[in-house]
Design a protein around this motif. Structure first.
Motif, short mmCIF file in Angstrom:
data_model
loop_
_atom_site.label_atom_id
_atom_site.label_comp_id
_atom_site.label_asym_id
_atom_site.label_seq_id
_atom_site.Cartn_x
_atom_site.Cartn_y
_atom_site.Cartn_z
N LYS A 98 -2.57 -9.45 3.57
CA LYS A 98 -2.57 -8.17 2.80
C LYS A 98 -3.70 -7.60 2.20
CE LYS A 98 2.50 -9.47 1.67
NZ LYS A 98 3.48 -9.55 0.49
N ARG A 99 -4.55 -8.51 2.06
CA ARG A 99 -6.13 -7.91 1.65
C ARG A 99 -6.60 -6.97 2.27
NH1 ARG A 99 -11.03 -9.50 3.38
NH2 ARG A 99 -11.51 -10.33 1.13
N ASP A 155 -4.53 -4.23 3.06
CA ASP A 155 -3.39 -3.24 2.82
C ASP A 155 -4.18 -1.95 1.87
OD1 ASP A 155 -1.48 -4.49 3.89
OD2 ASP A 155 -0.50 -5.13 2.41
N LEU A 196 -5.80 -10.82 -3.51
CA LEU A 196 -4.53 -10.23 -3.39
C LEU A 196 -4.06 -9.79 -4.78
CD1 LEU A 196 -2.93 -13.25 -1.51
CD2 LEU A 196 -3.56 -10.92 -0.61
N TRP A 197 -4.78 -10.19 -5.81
CA TRP A 197 -4.11 -9.82 -7.14
C TRP A 197 -4.72 -8.46 -7.26
CZ3 TRP A 197 -6.87 -7.72 -11.27
CH2 TRP A 197 -6.09 -7.80 -12.58
N VAL A 211 -4.93 -6.10 -5.01
CA VAL A 211 -4.26 -5.28 -4.10
C VAL A 211 -3.05 -5.03 -4.89
CG1 VAL A 211 -2.79 -5.30 -1.71
CG2 VAL A 211 -4.90 -6.15 -1.91
N GLU A 212 -2.40 -5.93 -5.59
CA GLU A 212 -1.23 -5.59 -6.27
C GLU A 212 -1.46 -4.81 -7.60
OE1 GLU A 212 0.52 -9.40 -6.63
OE2 GLU A 212 0.97 -9.56 -4.54
N ASN A 213 -2.60 -4.93 -8.18
CA ASN A 213 -2.71 -4.48 -9.71
C ASN A 213 -3.99 -3.33 -9.61
OD1 ASN A 213 -1.22 -6.54 -11.42
ND2 ASN A 213 -2.04 -7.56 -9.87
N HIS A 214 -4.55 -2.86 -8.47
CA HIS A 214 -5.81 -2.09 -8.51
C HIS A 214 -5.47 -0.80 -9.14
CE1 HIS A 214 -4.28 0.80 -5.31
NE2 HIS A 214 -3.75 -0.23 -4.81
#
Length: 204
Positions: A123-124, A126, A153-154, A156-159
């Protein structure tokens, strides 16, 4: 908005840094010879390959079996200096202008690592990779692979725009302090688990 900022910032930085980049290229040419640029395929957005540009910091010395020597043996004094202050990364501003990189995002790793990733680690890809990222300002090469993926990954989810500004500010601070360049006594980041010693060429 992020793309517009990437284009404006990369254009301005390339104009400002062009004379210094030219001087560094001449120094590399004198000390290491040609080529002065290091080029390597890296996975971009959705793991699509692109050619990453860096200034060369290593020799191409090999042993009798045709394997590249260790990083510590191929990394030159000028190469260590360029890496210490991330000067070798400056040509990646060209990748930013081409739309292959962003200023901020997970760092693009080696193509050969992709089959080793878990479903979560994939997922990095994505988001578009970056010159600097959340993992770089939280340890850079001195952190473990586990933590590095956790930070990526954090992100990716919080950018967000504000997070990118924070990362850029932290990056400047890290570079001037030369923090997290190497992992323990190694000259570069330890290779991802499962990769064999024979490499496809060049630096990471």
């Amino acid at each position: 908005m992020k793309r517009i900022i990437d284009i404006l910032a990369a254009s301005i930085l390339l104009i400002i840094l062009a004379p210094l980049i030219g001087c560094i290229m001449l120094l590399i040419k004198f000390k290491l010879g040609s080529p002065v640029f290091f080029k390597q395929l890296r996975p971009g957005l959705n793991a699509k390959p692109f050619t990453l540009y860096k200034l060369r910091t290593m020799t191409n010395e090999k042993d009798r079996s045709g394997f590249y020597l260790t990083d510590s043996k191929r990394l030159t004094p000028i190469g260590r200096f360029l890496r210490k202050y991330s000067l070798d990364e400056w040509p990646q501003l060209i990748n930013v202008l081409k739309g292959e990189l962003s200023l901020v995002g997970p760092r693009p790793l080696l193509m050969e690592y992709i089959p080793l990733y878990s479903e979560a680690q994939l997922k990095r890809h994505d988001v578009k990779p970056g010159i600097t990222g959340w993992a770089q300002v939280n340890g850079r090469n001195s952190t473990t692979w586990e933590k590095r993926f956790e930070y990526d990954l954090w992100y990716v989810e919080n950018h967000s725009f504000l997070l990118d500004i924070k990362i850029l500010a932290m990056t400047v601070k890290k570079v001037f302090r030369s923090e997290g360049i190497n992992q323990s006594e190694q000259d570069t980041m330890e290779r991802f688990k499962g990769i064999q010693a024979k490499v496809s060429g060049g630096q990471e």
